[in-house]
Design an enzyme around this catalytic site. Structure first.
Site, short mmCIF file in Angstrom:
data_model
loop_
_atom_site.label_atom_id
_atom_site.label_comp_id
_atom_site.label_asym_id
_atom_site.label_seq_id
_atom_site.Cartn_x
_atom_site.Cartn_y
_atom_site.Cartn_z
N ALA A 106 0.85 -1.20 0.00
CA ALA A 106 0.00 0.00 0.00
C ALA A 106 0.88 1.24 0.00
O ALA A 106 2.05 1.19 0.36
CB ALA A 106 -0.93 0.01 1.20
N PHE A 107 0.29 2.37 -0.39
CA PHE A 107 1.12 3.58 -0.54
C PHE A 107 1.68 4.06 0.79
O PHE A 107 2.65 4.82 0.80
CB PHE A 107 0.33 4.69 -1.24
CG PHE A 107 -0.47 5.57 -0.32
CD1 PHE A 107 -1.74 5.23 0.08
CD2 PHE A 107 0.07 6.76 0.16
CE1 PHE A 107 -2.47 6.04 0.93
CE2 PHE A 107 -0.65 7.58 1.01
CZ PHE A 107 -1.93 7.22 1.40
N LYS A 108 1.12 3.60 1.89
CA LYS A 108 1.63 4.01 3.20
C LYS A 108 3.12 3.66 3.37
O LYS A 108 3.83 4.31 4.12
CB LYS A 108 0.85 3.32 4.33
CG LYS A 108 -0.65 3.53 4.32
CD LYS A 108 -1.05 4.92 4.71
CE LYS A 108 -2.51 5.06 5.10
NZ LYS A 108 -3.48 4.76 4.04
N ASP A 109 3.58 2.62 2.66
CA ASP A 109 4.99 2.24 2.75
C ASP A 109 5.92 3.38 2.33
O ASP A 109 7.03 3.51 2.85
CB ASP A 109 5.28 1.05 1.82
CG ASP A 109 4.72 -0.26 2.35
OD1 ASP A 109 4.73 -0.47 3.57
OD2 ASP A 109 4.26 -1.08 1.52
N MET A 112 6.19 5.63 5.31
CA MET A 112 6.60 4.99 6.56
C MET A 112 8.04 4.49 6.51
O MET A 112 8.76 4.56 7.50
CB MET A 112 5.65 3.83 6.84
CG MET A 112 5.41 3.60 8.29
SD MET A 112 4.70 5.01 9.15
CE MET A 112 2.97 4.70 8.90
#
Ligand SMILES: *Cc1c(COP(=O)(O)O)cnc(C)c1O
Length: 460
Positions: A106-109, A112
Site C-alpha cells: 500500500a502507498f503508506k509504505d 513509513m
C-alpha cells in the site's frame, strides 16, 4: 526551517522535532513557517534523488545532504520497482500511478519507510529511545510494522479494530516476528482506536515518561515523503503538460501532499480531485463549506472510512490566511457541537486551492473494479477503483489524468473476488506472510488498559 502549529499556541520546532512529535502540543498540526522553493524534478532524476531534494528542502540545516541521500536509498531499497511510483497507461490521456510496490502493498509504505529511517537517524544522534503508537484502519499498521521491525530505539504499538480489517492487512502487521512490534486488537471500530491514541497523547505525563510519539497521517514527514511522487509524475509526463490528479482519500494526507508539492513549485498548474467513498465528510467540507461529524460507515474501501479528514486542518490554516486563532476556535467549536459552518472568508480561498472532492457509492465501486478488469485485464483494489470511477466522470480537459493506485488488489482479495469473480494472489515476494505465525493481543476498548499494556512492554 521552522515548523509552526496550525493552532498557534506551540513554540516553533525544527524538522526532526516536528517529525518525532507528530501532533503539536497545542493539538494543532505542524506546517512549515514558510513554503520553500523546490525546483521541478528532472526527467532523468532518480526517485531517491528527488526524495532527498524534497525532504532536504524541509530538513535543511538539520540533516546534511549526504546523510539524507543515504536515508532515502535505505528507505526505498525494499521496493520491488526501481521507479518506486511507476506510471502505467490506462487510456489515451490517463495513467495510474502505482504506489503499491513497497513491502506491504500500500502507498503508506512510501512515507513509513522514510519515517523509520528519520527516527533512527534522530534518535541515535540524540541517544534516545521512543515508543511509537498508531491507530490503523488497516494499511498504516502494516506499513509501520514493516518499517520499524527490529529498530533498536523504537518500540511500536499498533491499535487495530478487532475483526474489522482484512485478514491480509492483519497478516502484514502481526507476522513481523520482531520483538519491538506490538499489535493490539481493540474491541471496537477504527474511530475508537483513534480516540484511544488521542487520549494517550493528551496525558502529558505519560507522553513525557514513555517518550511517546505518533506516525499517523498528520505527521509532517509523511506529507513531505508523499509530495515526492507528484513531482516525479510531472517529470515523467512532461513539465509542459498540466496534470489532474485523482486521489483516493481518507484522512487527506495524500491529497494534501499534492497541494504541498504545488505550493513549493514544480507542478504545472495543480488540480487534485479527492475521490471519497460513502463517507463523504471531505466533499461536505470542500463543497458545502461545513465541518460535520457523521460516524463512519463500513464500505468496500475501508482505508477511507473516515469520519473527519484530519489533514483538512492544514488546508483550513492556509485558506484562512494562516489565522491560527480562527482554526483553533473552529476546531474547539467542532469538538463540542460536531457541526460547524466554515466562515465565508475561508470558503473563497478554499475553492482556489486546486482541491475538490467527489464521492462514489459502494455499488459503483464494485462495478468499477469489474469494468476496469474488462477494459485492461487489471485487478485493482477497491480504493483505487473509487479513484478510477471519479476519473471516468470528470469533464473533458487538456490535462493528463493521473489516478493514484493506493494499494495492490491482493490486499483485498475478498472484495476483488466479489467484484470480478477472480481472487488475486499475493505477489511472490510477500507470499511468506501467509505461512508465518500471527502475534496480537486482544485488548478492551479502554484507555487505561492500553496505557498499562504499553508501560509493561516498552523497553526502559
Ligand atoms: C490510507 C489509504 C488511503 C487514504 O489516504 P489518506 O492519505 O488518508 O487520504 C487510500 N487508499 C489506501 C489503500 C490507503 O491505505
Amino acid at each position: 526551517m521552522k515548523f509552526i502549529s496550525t493552532r498557534g499556541q506551540a513554540s516553533p520546532v525544527g524538522f526532526l522535532d516536528a517529525c518525532l512529535s507528530g501532533l503539536a502540543p497545542d493539538g494543532g498540526l505542524y506546517v512549515p513557517e514558510t513554503w520553500p522553493k523546490i525546483a521541478p524534478a528532472g526527467p532523468h532524476e532518480r526517485y531517491v534523488d528527488v526524495a532527498a531534494r524534497v525532504i532536504g528542502a524541509f530538513a535543511e540545516e538539520e540533516i546534511d545532504g549526504e546523510t539524507l541521500q543515504r536515508i532515502c536509498v535505505r528507505a526505498y531499497k525494499s521496493f520491488a520497482h526501481q521507479s518506486v511510483a511507476p506510471l502505467v497507461q490506462w487510456g489515451p490521456d490517463a495513467f495510474l500511478m502505482e504506489l503499491h510496490h513497497g513491502p506491504t502493498l500500500a502507498f503508506k509504505d512510501i512515507a513509513m519507510q522514510l519515517i523509520a529511517q528519520l527516527f533512527d537517524q534522530a534518535l541515535s544522534q540524540r541517544g534516545e529511545r521512543m515508543s511509537v503508537t498508531c491507530a490503523t484502519s488497516g494499511d498504516t499498521g502494516g506499513a509501520a510494522a514493516a518499517a520499524f521491525a527490529g529498530a533498536t530505539n523504537v518500540d511500536l504499538f499498533i491499535l487495530h479494530p478487532h475483526e474489522r480489517i482484512s485478514p491480509v492487512q492483519r497478516l502484514f502487521m502481526t507476522t513481523t516476528g520482531a520483538g519491538n512490534v506490538h499489535n493490539l486488537a481493540i474491541d471496537e471500530d477504527f474511530d475508537a482506536c483513534q480516540a484511544i491514541v488521542k487520549s494517550l497523547f493528551s496525558d502529558r505525563d505519560f507522553v513525557a515518561r514513555s517518550g511517546l510519539s505518533g506516525v499517523n497521517s498528520i505527521n509532517w514527514a509523511r506529507i513531505a515523503a508523499q509530495a515526492v511522487y507528484y513531482a516525479t509524475a510531472q517529470a515523467a509526463l512532461g513539465t509542459d503538460r498540466p496534470l489532474r490528479f485523482v486521489v483516493p482519500s481518507g484522512n487527506m494526507g495524500d491529497a494534501l501532499a499534492g497541494y504541498v508539492a504545488a505550493r513549493c513549485g514544480g507542478l504545472a498548474g495543480f488540480e487534485a480531485i479527492c475521490a471519497v467513498n460513502e463517507n463523504d465528510a471531505l466533499r461536505v467540507l470542500l463543497h458545502d463549506g461545513k465541518m460535520s461529524r457523521a460516524s463512519a460507515v463500513a464500505t468496500p474501501s475501508p482505508a477511507m472510512d473516515i469520519s473527519i479528514p484530519s489533514n483538512f486542518e492544514r488546508l483550513l490554516f492556509e485558506a484562512s490566511g494562516r489565522d491560527a486563532d480562527l482554526v483553533r476556535q473552529l476546531y474547539e467549536q467542532f469538538a463540542q457541537s460536531g457541526d460547524v459552518p466554515l466562515p465565508d472568508r475561508v470558503k473563497g480561498p478554499l475553492s482556489c486551492t486546486g482541491l475538490s472532492a467527489r464521492s462514489v457509492s459502494n455499488s459503483d465501486t464494485l462495478a468499477e473494479m469489474k469494468r476496469v478488469y474488462g477494459e485492461t485485464g487489471w485487478l485493482i483494489c477497491p480504493h483505487t477503483a473509487v479513484g478510477t470511477s471519479v476519473a471516468r466522470a470528470l469533464p473533458e480537459s487538456d490535462a493528463v489524468t493521473v489516478v493514484l493506485a493506493t494499494a495492490h488488489a491482493a490486499k483485498f482479495p475478498e472484495t476483488v473476488e466479489k467484484a470480478t469473480g477472480i481472487r488475486p494472489d499475493l505477489p511472490l515476494r510477500v507470499q511468506g506472510v501467509a505461512a508465518r505465525d500471527e502475534v496480537f493481543e486482544h485488548v478492551a476498548n479502554d484507555v487505561s488498559a492500553v496505557r498499562d499494556y504499553i508501560r509493561a512492554r516498552q523497553r526502559a
